[in-house]
Enzyme design. Structure first.
Site, PDB file in Angstrom:
ATOM      1  N   ALA A   1      38.644  30.536  38.008  1.00 20.84           N
ATOM      2  CA  ALA A   1      37.225  30.862  37.772  1.00 20.84           C
ATOM      3  C   ALA A   1      37.038  32.372  37.579  1.00 20.84           C
ATOM      4  O   ALA A   1      37.771  33.152  38.174  1.00 20.84           O
ATOM      5  CB  ALA A   1      36.374  30.374  38.936  1.00 20.84           C
TER       6      ALA A   1
ATOM      7  N   GLY B   1      36.923  31.586  34.348  1.00 25.87           N
ATOM      8  CA  GLY B   1      37.503  30.928  33.180  1.00 25.87           C
ATOM      9  C   GLY B   1      37.759  31.789  31.964  1.00 25.87           C
ATOM     10  O   GLY B   1      38.196  31.290  30.926  1.00 25.87           O
TER      11      GLY B   1
ATOM     12  N   ASP C   1      43.400  23.575  46.271  1.00 29.90           N
ATOM     13  CA  ASP C   1      43.856  24.784  46.958  1.00 29.90           C
ATOM     14  C   ASP C   1      45.247  25.149  46.418  1.00 29.90           C
ATOM     15  O   ASP C   1      46.190  24.379  46.544  1.00 29.90           O
ATOM     16  CB  ASP C   1      43.918  24.496  48.461  1.00 29.90           C
ATOM     17  CG  ASP C   1      44.327  25.711  49.287  1.00 29.90           C
ATOM     18  OD1 ASP C   1      44.857  26.680  48.707  1.00 29.90           O
ATOM     19  OD2 ASP C   1      44.123  25.672  50.518  1.00 29.90           O
TER      20      ASP C   1
ATOM     21  N   CYS D   1      43.137  42.014  40.556  1.00 29.40           N
ATOM     22  CA  CYS D   1      42.252  43.122  40.164  1.00 29.40           C
ATOM     23  C   CYS D   1      42.182  44.117  41.324  1.00 29.40           C
ATOM     24  O   CYS D   1      41.125  44.606  41.688  1.00 29.40           O
ATOM     25  CB  CYS D   1      40.872  42.623  39.745  1.00 29.40           C
ATOM     26  SG  CYS D   1      40.039  41.601  40.963  1.00 29.40           S
TER      27      CYS D   1
END
Length: 437
Positions: free
Chosen positions: A260, A262, A308, A380
């Site tokens: 996510a 995406g 998960d 990140c």
């Protein structure tokens, strides 16, 4: 009661102070609380609300320094929000183009909708004192406070980047530009740039991102040409590197892990539409909905799995993957310029927890990779313990893993590639390409 509610909905400063209170006192993220406040206002005021809230979060240590000098004692719980209102006033007076009169009078007026009408005199006195003492020129002689970063993060950056930390700190305080990635399945890059030219939308290009466009100023993304048609996605230049580094090939089975919202999944499919399958995995079903939204707008198809990453036995079908993109959960220290609330929501103790989780996920995902396959580890973050040190630890305990040396930094003890905030206008990002023998 209803009258005060109407007032509250129309008071920008009260909303800004309330958002700051929710972030700094209650630990909510800006994504959770800012949109709800913005909904009450028109487009111009929504932008102002974000500008001011983010501005306070960027300069918080200086604003807190001034608050300690000018406020005799901290405010009690039920009017604690007023401290955030005062700091908003300081920010407007010292760092914005809001007029002195408006900054003071509007902050005083905001006390009523914050149910703190008794503090109007205090707010007025503190802000007028700030002006009278010319506090905007009274900056503390403390590099950490001036950097705008919390102490723990300032120290980590100083230790990790002794020669570059000042440039990194400066970049983290600057606003991030908007990057677009042209969807080459819907439009050619040249055609889309021509469209921007025709509409007088100024932009720059960077050589490393063949599909990238950096807008010269902010705007409402949904008003850009081709938004509804899916001609572009919003994605920072550093994040655009992921799909290129993964380098998917026809007929391969690819997993985008922790996928996510995406953006990278869509980019993988744009670069190689002839995959056998592309699976996007995320732990939260609400986040899978965001992936679905992006896939639909851009015209791509992927299989979505809610699961998960550290416990694949619950969702994996037993078929190994040719390539895995592991965009690991991380401190997000590389994107603070874009989301300044991150630095106040994260704690130093979070890093060890994240490092342990990353290690668990890498080990779990490695078993899902075919022999001869490629895993691209990405964060990140700009902290070595989540990046180079994490990969070194993985290599030392994994006999069939090696790092792609054609991809590495010059220093042999630092595998992978670290992009620092502001470098070629990009966010901070780390990549390591791992090969399974």
């Amino acid at each position: 009661m209803s009258n005060s509610k109407v007032k509250y909905q129309l008071n920008l400063r009260a909303d800004a102070a309330s958002v700051l209170y929710q972030i700094l006192e209650q630990g909510m993220s800006a994504r959770e609380c800012l949109p709800a406040a913005q909904q009450k206002h028109n487009e111009k005021d929504r932008a102002w609300l974000q500008e001011m809230t983010y501005g306070v979060l960027r300069q918080l240590p200086i604003l807190q320094h001034w608050l300690r000098l000018l406020l005799d004692k901290p405010l009690k719980k039920n009017v604690k929000v007023v401290e955030h209102l005062i700091m908003l006033g300081f920010y407007q007076l010292a760092f914005s183009r809001v007029s002195t009169h408006a900054a003071v009078s509007e902050c005083v007026n905001a006390c009523a909708p914050l149910n703190a009408i008794a503090t109007k005199g205090l707010v007025n006195a503190v802000l007028r004192n700030f002006i009278r003492q010319d506090m905007a020129q009274n900056l503390p002689d403390n590099e950490q406070v001036l950097s705008g970063q919390p102490k723990w993060l300032y120290k980590k950056l100083l230790n990790a980047y002794p020669h570059q930390y000042q440039d990194i700190l400066d970049a983290m305080q600057n606003k991030a530009p908007i990057w677009l990635r042209v969807n080459i399945q819907r439009s050619s890059v040249d055609d889309y740039r021509l469209l921007l030219d025709q509409q007088d939308i100024a932009y720059e290009i960077q050589q490393e991102q063949p599909q990238g466009v950096v807008l010269s100023k902010g705007c409402d993304i949904t008003t850009l040409p081709g938004y509804d048609e899916g001609w572009f996605a919003v994605q920072d230049g550093a994040a655009q590197l992921a799909a290129h580094f993964l380098n998917g090939q026809p007929n391969e089975r690819i997993l985008d892990c922790c996928a996510a919202p995406g953006g990278k999944t869509c980019h993988i499919l744009e670069l190689e539409p002839a995959l056998t399958s592309c699976i996007a995995l995320d732990i939260e079903s609400s986040r899978l909905a965001r992936i679905e939204e992006n896939l639909t707008r851009l015209g791509h198809k992927a299989e979505l799995i809610c699961g998960d990453a550290s416990e694949p036995s619950a969702w994996w079908d037993g078929q190994q993957f040719d390539r895995i993109l592991l965009d690991a959960p991380c401190s997000a220290t590389g994107i603070i310029r874009r989301h300044p609330d991150i630095k106040w929501l994260r704690k130093s103790s979070d890093i060890d927890t994240l490092v342990a989780l990353q290690a668990k996920i890498i080990d779990a995902m490695w078993l899902l990779l075919k022999p001869g396959g490629t895993m691209l580890y990405a964060t990140c973050s700009i902290l070595p313990e989540e990046n180079q040190l994490q990969i070194n630890a993985f290599l030392s305990r994994t006999a069939d893993a090696s790092v792609d040396s054609s991809f590495a930094n010059d220093a042999s003890d630092k595998p992978g590639r670290q992009v620092l905030p502001g470098q070629k206008q990009m966010d901070g990002f780390y990549y390591a390409r791992l090969l399974k023998s």
